[in-house]
Design a protein around this motif. Structure first.
Motif, short mmCIF file in Angstrom:
data_model
loop_
_atom_site.label_atom_id
_atom_site.label_comp_id
_atom_site.label_asym_id
_atom_site.label_seq_id
_atom_site.Cartn_x
_atom_site.Cartn_y
_atom_site.Cartn_z
N THR A 101 59.01 35.74 27.83
CA THR A 101 59.79 34.63 27.54
C THR A 101 61.11 34.70 27.69
OG1 THR A 101 58.37 34.89 25.31
CG2 THR A 101 60.78 33.72 25.14
N LEU A 102 61.53 33.40 28.27
CA LEU A 102 62.92 33.31 28.68
C LEU A 102 63.70 32.31 27.71
CD1 LEU A 102 62.54 32.63 32.53
CD2 LEU A 102 63.16 34.68 31.53
N ASP A 103 64.97 32.55 27.56
CA ASP A 103 65.63 31.87 26.58
C ASP A 103 66.18 30.32 27.36
OD1 ASP A 103 65.89 33.42 24.36
OD2 ASP A 103 67.63 34.61 25.08
N GLY A 104 66.08 30.40 28.70
CA GLY A 104 66.47 29.35 29.26
C GLY A 104 66.27 29.23 30.64
N LEU A 105 67.01 28.38 31.50
CA LEU A 105 66.78 28.46 32.94
C LEU A 105 67.80 29.07 33.73
CD1 LEU A 105 65.73 24.72 33.29
CD2 LEU A 105 64.07 27.01 33.23
N GLU A 106 68.72 29.65 32.92
CA GLU A 106 70.16 30.41 33.45
C GLU A 106 69.26 31.60 34.40
OE1 GLU A 106 69.59 30.30 29.95
OE2 GLU A 106 70.92 28.40 29.95
N GLY A 107 69.97 31.66 35.55
CA GLY A 107 69.60 32.74 36.53
C GLY A 107 68.46 32.53 37.44
N ILE A 108 67.93 31.35 37.29
CA ILE A 108 66.66 30.95 38.03
C ILE A 108 67.44 30.19 39.34
CG2 ILE A 108 65.02 29.31 38.44
CD1 ILE A 108 64.00 29.68 35.50
N ASP A 109 66.81 30.73 40.76
CA ASP A 109 67.67 30.40 41.77
C ASP A 109 66.15 29.92 42.64
OD1 ASP A 109 69.16 29.89 43.92
OD2 ASP A 109 68.91 31.92 44.61
N LEU A 110 66.04 28.36 42.76
CA LEU A 110 64.97 27.90 43.41
C LEU A 110 65.05 27.81 45.01
CD1 LEU A 110 64.27 24.53 41.53
CD2 LEU A 110 62.81 26.60 41.20
N PRO A 111 64.19 28.38 45.61
CA PRO A 111 64.11 28.03 47.08
C PRO A 111 64.02 26.72 47.27
CG PRO A 111 62.02 29.00 46.41
CD PRO A 111 62.97 28.86 45.36
N GLY A 112 65.02 25.83 47.99
CA GLY A 112 64.88 24.66 48.19
C GLY A 112 63.67 24.16 49.03
N GLN A 113 63.23 24.84 50.29
CA GLN A 113 62.31 24.37 50.83
C GLN A 113 60.90 24.50 50.17
OE1 GLN A 113 63.94 27.19 51.13
NE2 GLN A 113 62.69 28.98 51.37
N GLU A 114 60.54 25.18 49.22
CA GLU A 114 59.31 25.59 48.43
C GLU A 114 59.17 24.78 47.40
OE1 GLU A 114 56.31 29.10 47.38
OE2 GLU A 114 58.09 29.27 48.39
N LEU A 115 60.33 24.89 46.51
CA LEU A 115 60.19 24.22 45.16
C LEU A 115 61.47 23.14 44.95
CD1 LEU A 115 59.68 27.31 42.89
CD2 LEU A 115 57.89 25.57 43.72
N GLU A 116 61.10 22.19 44.46
CA GLU A 116 62.15 21.09 44.06
C GLU A 116 62.67 20.91 42.57
OE1 GLU A 116 60.11 16.88 43.62
OE2 GLU A 116 59.72 17.69 45.44
N ASN A 117 62.01 21.78 41.57
CA ASN A 117 62.38 21.72 40.19
C ASN A 117 61.54 22.85 39.44
OD1 ASN A 117 63.51 20.65 38.23
ND2 ASN A 117 62.83 18.50 38.25
N VAL A 118 62.10 22.96 38.42
CA VAL A 118 61.68 23.92 37.38
C VAL A 118 62.02 23.45 35.84
CG1 VAL A 118 63.45 25.53 37.69
CG2 VAL A 118 61.35 26.39 36.67
N ALA A 119 61.14 23.61 34.87
CA ALA A 119 61.49 23.04 33.63
C ALA A 119 60.63 23.72 32.68
CB ALA A 119 61.64 21.61 33.66
N PHE A 120 60.76 23.71 31.34
CA PHE A 120 59.95 24.14 30.43
C PHE A 120 59.56 22.75 29.71
CE2 PHE A 120 62.84 27.97 30.20
CZ PHE A 120 61.69 28.82 30.08
N PHE A 121 58.10 22.57 29.48
CA PHE A 121 57.63 21.63 28.86
C PHE A 121 56.59 21.98 27.67
CE2 PHE A 121 57.68 20.73 33.30
CZ PHE A 121 58.64 19.79 33.27
N PRO A 122 56.74 21.03 26.65
CA PRO A 122 55.74 21.16 25.51
C PRO A 122 54.29 21.18 26.23
CG PRO A 122 56.98 19.11 25.37
CD PRO A 122 57.46 19.75 26.51
N LEU A 123 53.20 21.51 25.31
CA LEU A 123 51.98 21.53 25.70
C LEU A 123 51.44 20.34 26.33
CD1 LEU A 123 50.54 24.40 23.44
CD2 LEU A 123 51.14 24.62 25.83
N ARG A 124 51.64 19.27 25.53
CA ARG A 124 51.12 17.85 25.92
C ARG A 124 51.58 17.47 27.22
NH1 ARG A 124 55.09 16.56 22.56
NH2 ARG A 124 56.29 14.98 22.87
N GLU A 125 53.00 17.77 27.50
CA GLU A 125 53.38 17.41 28.66
C GLU A 125 53.18 18.27 30.02
OE1 GLU A 125 57.49 16.43 29.33
OE2 GLU A 125 57.76 15.74 27.17
N VAL A 126 52.80 19.65 29.67
CA VAL A 126 52.39 20.47 30.70
C VAL A 126 50.88 19.88 31.28
CG1 VAL A 126 51.07 22.73 30.70
CG2 VAL A 126 53.29 22.44 29.58
#
Length: 161
Positions: A101-126
Motif C-alpha cells: 500500500t502507498l499513501d500517495g504518488l509522492e516519490g514516483i518517478d516515471l520514465p517518460g519514454q515508457e510511461l505517460e501517467n500513473v494514478a490510483f483508481f477505484p475498482l469500477r474505473e480500473v
C-alpha cells in the motif's frame, strides 16, 4: 516407446512467455495503474520476466524501473495462464504479486519514454481502463490478498473442477 535425448525432447516442448505485475493499492483500496506510451490501455506496474530471472524478481525490478520505487514483491496473489492471442504467438503466464500500500504518488518517478501517467483508481474505473482479458486479475488479486490464498486463472477465469 523410443528414448529421445534430452536436448531434442526439451526443444520440442511448447514455449511460453512469463510476466509479472504488482498489485499496489492506497489506504482506501484504490488500485495503482500505469499508462504505457505504447498501448491504448492502462496496466498493472510490471513487465516480462527476463532470462534467468524469477518472476518475483521481475516484479521488483519492473516497479523500480517504471516507478522509481523500491518495493519487495510480497505474496503471490494470482497466476493467470493466457493462451496465445493476437500478435502474441505464445501462451503467457502472468504472476501478480502483492506489493503493498502507498499513501500517495509522492516519490514516483516515471520514465517518460515508457510511461505517460500513473494514478490510483477505484475498482469500477480500473475495470474500464484495463484490457478485458486482464480485468479478472483485479478481483482475483484483491480476493487473494484478503484470504491469503493465491488464485489460479485459466485465460482470466477460474477453471471448473
Amino acid at each position: 516407446m523410443t528414448w529421445t535425448d534430452p536436448a531434442t525432447w526439451y526443444a520440442n516442448l511448447p514455449a511460453f512467455h512469463a510476466a509479472a505485475g504488482a498489485l499496489i493499492t492506497n489506504p482506501v483500496g484504490r488500485v495503482l495503474l500505469v499508462k504505457p506510451t505504447y498501448r491504448d490501455h492502462w496496466a498493472f506496474p510490471g513487465g516480462y520476466v527476463e532470462k534467468d530471472e524469477y518472476p518475483h524478481e521481475a516484479c521488483t525490478r519492473e516497479v523500480r524501473e517504471e516507478l522509481g520505487l523500491a518495493v519487495d514483491a510480497g505474496d503471490l496473489l494470482v497466476v493467470d495462464w493466457a493462451p496465445a492471442a493476437g500478435q502474441r504467438p505464445r501462451a503467457l503466464i502472468h504472476f501478480t504479486f502483492d506489493c503493498g500500500t502507498l499513501d500517495g504518488l509522492e516519490g514516483i518517478d516515471l520514465p517518460g519514454q515508457e510511461l505517460e501517467n500513473v494514478a490510483f483508481f477505484p475498482l469500477r474505473e480500473v475495470e474500464q481502463r484495463l484490457p478485458v482479458n486482464v480485468v479478472p486479475r483485479v478481483d482475483a488479486a484483491i480476493r487473494a490478498r484478503t484470504q491469503h490464498v493465491p488464485v489460479y486463472l485459466a485465460g482470466g477465469t477460474v477453471p471448473r473442477r
